[in-house]
Design a protein around this motif. Structure first.
Motif, PDB file in Angstrom:
ATOM      1  N   LEU A 140      40.802  -3.281  20.369  1.00  0.00           N
ATOM      2  CA  LEU A 140      41.298  -3.334  18.986  1.00  0.00           C
ATOM      3  C   LEU A 140      40.867  -4.606  18.267  1.00  0.00           C
ATOM      4  N   ALA A 141      40.367  -5.579  18.998  1.00  0.00           N
ATOM      5  CA  ALA A 141      39.973  -6.849  18.382  1.00  0.00           C
ATOM      6  C   ALA A 141      38.548  -6.735  17.844  1.00  0.00           C
ATOM      7  N   PRO A 142      38.354  -6.750  16.523  1.00  0.00           N
ATOM      8  CA  PRO A 142      36.996  -6.626  15.964  1.00  0.00           C
ATOM      9  C   PRO A 142      36.040  -7.701  16.450  1.00  0.00           C
ATOM     10  N   ALA A 143      36.575  -8.853  16.858  1.00  0.00           N
ATOM     11  CA  ALA A 143      35.705  -9.944  17.307  1.00  0.00           C
ATOM     12  C   ALA A 143      34.872  -9.542  18.514  1.00  0.00           C
ATOM     13  N   GLY A 144      35.356  -8.569  19.293  1.00  0.00           N
ATOM     14  CA  GLY A 144      34.616  -8.157  20.477  1.00  0.00           C
ATOM     15  C   GLY A 144      33.759  -6.919  20.286  1.00  0.00           C
ATOM     16  N   HIS A 145      33.825  -6.280  19.116  1.00  0.00           N
ATOM     17  CA  HIS A 145      33.112  -5.018  18.919  1.00  0.00           C
ATOM     18  C   HIS A 145      31.597  -5.194  18.944  1.00  0.00           C
ATOM     19  N   ARG A 146      31.103  -6.281  18.380  1.00  0.00           N
ATOM     20  CA  ARG A 146      29.651  -6.496  18.336  1.00  0.00           C
ATOM     21  C   ARG A 146      29.085  -6.613  19.749  1.00  0.00           C
ATOM     22  N   ALA A 147      29.779  -7.367  20.608  1.00  0.00           N
ATOM     23  CA  ALA A 147      29.302  -7.526  21.985  1.00  0.00           C
ATOM     24  C   ALA A 147      29.328  -6.196  22.730  1.00  0.00           C
ATOM     25  N   LEU A 148      30.366  -5.373  22.483  1.00  0.00           N
ATOM     26  CA  LEU A 148      30.434  -4.069  23.138  1.00  0.00           C
ATOM     27  C   LEU A 148      29.297  -3.165  22.687  1.00  0.00           C
ATOM     28  N   LEU A 149      29.007  -3.188  21.391  1.00  0.00           N
ATOM     29  CA  LEU A 149      27.900  -2.366  20.896  1.00  0.00           C
ATOM     30  C   LEU A 149      26.570  -2.849  21.460  1.00  0.00           C
ATOM     31  N   ASP A 150      26.380  -4.163  21.545  1.00  0.00           N
ATOM     32  CA  ASP A 150      25.138  -4.702  22.113  1.00  0.00           C
ATOM     33  C   ASP A 150      24.984  -4.288  23.573  1.00  0.00           C
ATOM     34  N   ALA A 151      26.089  -4.310  24.319  1.00  0.00           N
ATOM     35  CA  ALA A 151      26.022  -3.889  25.716  1.00  0.00           C
ATOM     36  C   ALA A 151      25.689  -2.400  25.806  1.00  0.00           C
ATOM     37  N   TYR A 152      26.305  -1.603  24.925  1.00  0.00           N
ATOM     38  CA  TYR A 152      26.029  -0.165  24.914  1.00  0.00           C
ATOM     39  C   TYR A 152      24.563   0.094  24.556  1.00  0.00           C
ATOM     40  N   ALA A 153      24.006  -0.723  23.663  1.00  0.00           N
ATOM     41  CA  ALA A 153      22.618  -0.544  23.225  1.00  0.00           C
ATOM     42  C   ALA A 153      21.629  -1.134  24.218  1.00  0.00           C
ATOM     43  N   ARG A 154      22.134  -1.831  25.253  1.00  0.00           N
ATOM     44  CA  ARG A 154      21.260  -2.560  26.182  1.00  0.00           C
ATOM     45  C   ARG A 154      20.373  -3.553  25.415  1.00  0.00           C
ATOM     46  N   ALA A 155      20.977  -4.157  24.408  1.00  0.00           N
ATOM     47  CA  ALA A 155      20.226  -5.074  23.539  1.00  0.00           C
ATOM     48  C   ALA A 155      20.166  -6.462  24.167  1.00  0.00           C
TER      49      ALA A 155
END
Length: 555
Positions: A140-155
């Motif tokens: 629920l913390a937006p501060a962590g959403h970018r890192a989760l998306l990057d991990a999902y993207a294998r970026a």
């Protein structure tokens, strides 16, 4: 991963020791049996506030000890422990111990090393995620959403971070150069005057010592010049001392044979003449060595005065003037050529900014493509969880240039709309308690192994649902657990309980005025009986047992 939990004197729990394994573990029990006490106890070792109300009545203190699998060497958790000097033996578990006194105060230990509750709160998210009805952390913390998306993207975000560091370094160098040039420009007139003055004087290394020595010699010569002149008159002319001695020696030479004493006197007189000649020679040499020219002395004193006066003006020693002249000349040269240096640094800033922008745009494109895939994956999980009217969106929007950073130029946030036509909004502001837990489960399943702690706890994720939806929740919990996570689910749903690889029964009992909560791991037969109880209620029927068998066989 949580491997063991030991609880002593926490509310209704007198003593409890539990072992956990990977996979899906379920915790069941009647309402009010004390399932929340387990979560409160676990919260203590994760840094929650030490409330004296948690201490069991009659006990002087409560204690919780949690054992976790050792973190891998290259994880953020391992780095965090190392930064705080928490020693980890190879292969040994991470032990967290927290004690709370009944009269107030608490202590915390990591691997038997005292630590603060703040440190426990810092490492807690790396160990356990707890998702409950009113959870405001984790996903629920937006501060962590970018890192989760990057991990999902294998970026790989390192290129952007390195480009950003290079850009900022170039900007800092340019700013420093401009500040130095501005300061130098303010001093330009003074520098030009000082450089001209020093160049005109042209001080030389060790010049002051040489001038002082020459001046001292000339001053001595000036003081004794009269005495030397008077002394020299005794050696000059036909009536001088040496001339009279030589005349006496010539006469005595004619008489020396007449008596031995006369011969000795002649010898002494010859020695006196030799010594007088030697003295005259030394006097002449001394006079020549100490000879001074008044004009030369005046010029030497004037030069020495100028050197010392200029040294005082600049607050240095006279011997430091040559180096000062070079330094000030270089500063003046830097002003004259400063424009070219600034131009080079400005070019470097443009180049590094362009490199950063290029890398950040590529990362942004990667994020947007991954966001579309994640949205589709979450959408596929919503309908089975009775959230078919809801929509999920991963927002990737550009940040203003002043907020660009090492993570790129995007803001990332997970949004939902729970009803058709409703606008998208943050998860925590829109979803109800039950919906929120199911959204988190859908997200977790879609993200699979990407990010987050190895242990995830869902507290009554199945509240308010049953039948096919509960079965879908159980299937997704089991699927998430099979992806390398350890899941613990507090549940009232037999469909969810049947999916567990391990089953813990929480029960409350009373003996007189003493009430206790206990937890025990169930074997296959006991699991069947507990799931049958969950299906039928107070009276366990044969039909409920048969249904429990069918649920367990379907796993």
């Amino acid at each position: 991963m949580l491997t063991a939990l030991s609880i002593a004197n926490i509310v209704l729990i007198e003593r409890l020791d539990l072992d956990f394994e990977a996979g899906l573990g379920v915790l069941t029990g009647e309402t009010g049996a004390g399932k929340s006490i387990l979560l409160d106890a676990l919260g203590l070792v994760l840094g929650a506030r030490a409330d004296t109300g948690l201490v069991r009545q009659g006990a002087d203190r409560a204690q919780v000890v949690a054992s976790f699998a050792p973190p891998a060497a290259d994880t953020p958790l391992a780095a965090l422990l190392a930064d705080n000097d928490i020693a980890m033996e190879a292969g040994e578990p991470l032990l967290i111990r927290r004690t709370v006194k009944a009269d107030g105060g608490s202590r915390a230990f990591l691997n038997d090393q005292p630590c603060s509750a703040a440190l426990l709160r810092e490492i807690g998210p790396h160990l356990v995620e707890i998702h409950g009805q009113h959870d405001d952390r984790g996903l629920l913390a937006p501060a962590g959403h970018r890192a989760l998306l990057d991990a999902y993207a294998r970026a790989d975000t390192r290129a952007v971070a390195e480009a950003h560091a290079a850009w900022r370094a170039a900007e800092e160098q340019l700013a420093a150069a401009r500040a130095a040039l501005d300061a130098a420009e303010r001093d330009r007139e003074w520098l030009e005057h000082c450089v001209a003055e020093l160049q005109a004087l042209n001080p030389q290394p060790d010049e002051e010592a040489e001038l002082a020595e020459a001046r001292a010699a000339m001053q001595k010569g000036e003081r004794i010049a009269g005495d030397l002149a008077a002394i020299m008159t005794a050696f000059e002319g036909s009536d001088s001392g040496p001339a009279l001695l030589r005349g006496a020696a010539r006469r005595l030479d004619r008489l020396a044979g007449d008596h031995p004493l006369l011969a000795e006197a002649l010898a002494s007189l010859d020695r006196a003449i030799i010594d007088a000649d030697d003295a005259e020679t030394k006097l002449v040499e001394a006079a020549r060595a100490m000879e001074y020219d008044p004009e030369r002395l005046e010029a030497t004193e004037a030069r020495l005065f100028e050197l010392r006066a200029l040294a005082r003006k600049h607050g240095c020693q006279p011997d430091e003037l040559p180096a000062l002249a070079d330094n000030l000349a270089q500063r003046l040269d830097s002003i004259m050529g400063g424009g070219a240096g600034i131009a080079r640094l400005e070019s470097a800033v443009r180049d590094t900014a362009a490199a950063y922008t290029h890398a950040a745009i590529a990362l942004s494109d990667q994020r947007k493509k991954a966001a579309a895939r994640l949205d589709a994956a979450v959408a596929g999980e919503l309908a089975p969880l009775k959230l078919d009217a809801a929509r999920f969106q991963t927002l990737v929007e550009p940040l203003p240039a002043e907020r660009w950073g090492a993570e790129g130029m995007d803001r990332v946030e997970f949004l939902i709309a729970t009803n058709p036509g409703a606008p998208f909004a943050p998860l925590a502001k829109i979803a109800s308690g039950g919906e929120l837990s199911r959204f988190i489960l859908a997200l977790k399943v879609a993200l699979a192994e990407e990010g987050g702690a190895d242990t995830i706890i869902f507290d009554e994720i199945d509240r308010g649902v049953g039948g096919a939806v509960a079965s879908a929740i159980g299937e997704r919990l089991a699927r998430l657990a099979s992806a390398g996570k350890q899941l613990l689910a507090v549940t009232h749903s037999p469909q969810v309980a049947a999916k567990g690889g391990a089953h813990f029964l929480i029960a409350k009992s009373s003996e007189g005025v003493v009430t206790r909560t206990s937890v025990r791991a169930l074997d296959a037969a006991a699991r069947r009986e507990e799931i049958a109880r969950m299906l039928s209620g107070a009276e366990v029927t044969a039909e409920a047992r048969a249904q429990a068998d069918r649920l367990m066989e379907a796993v």
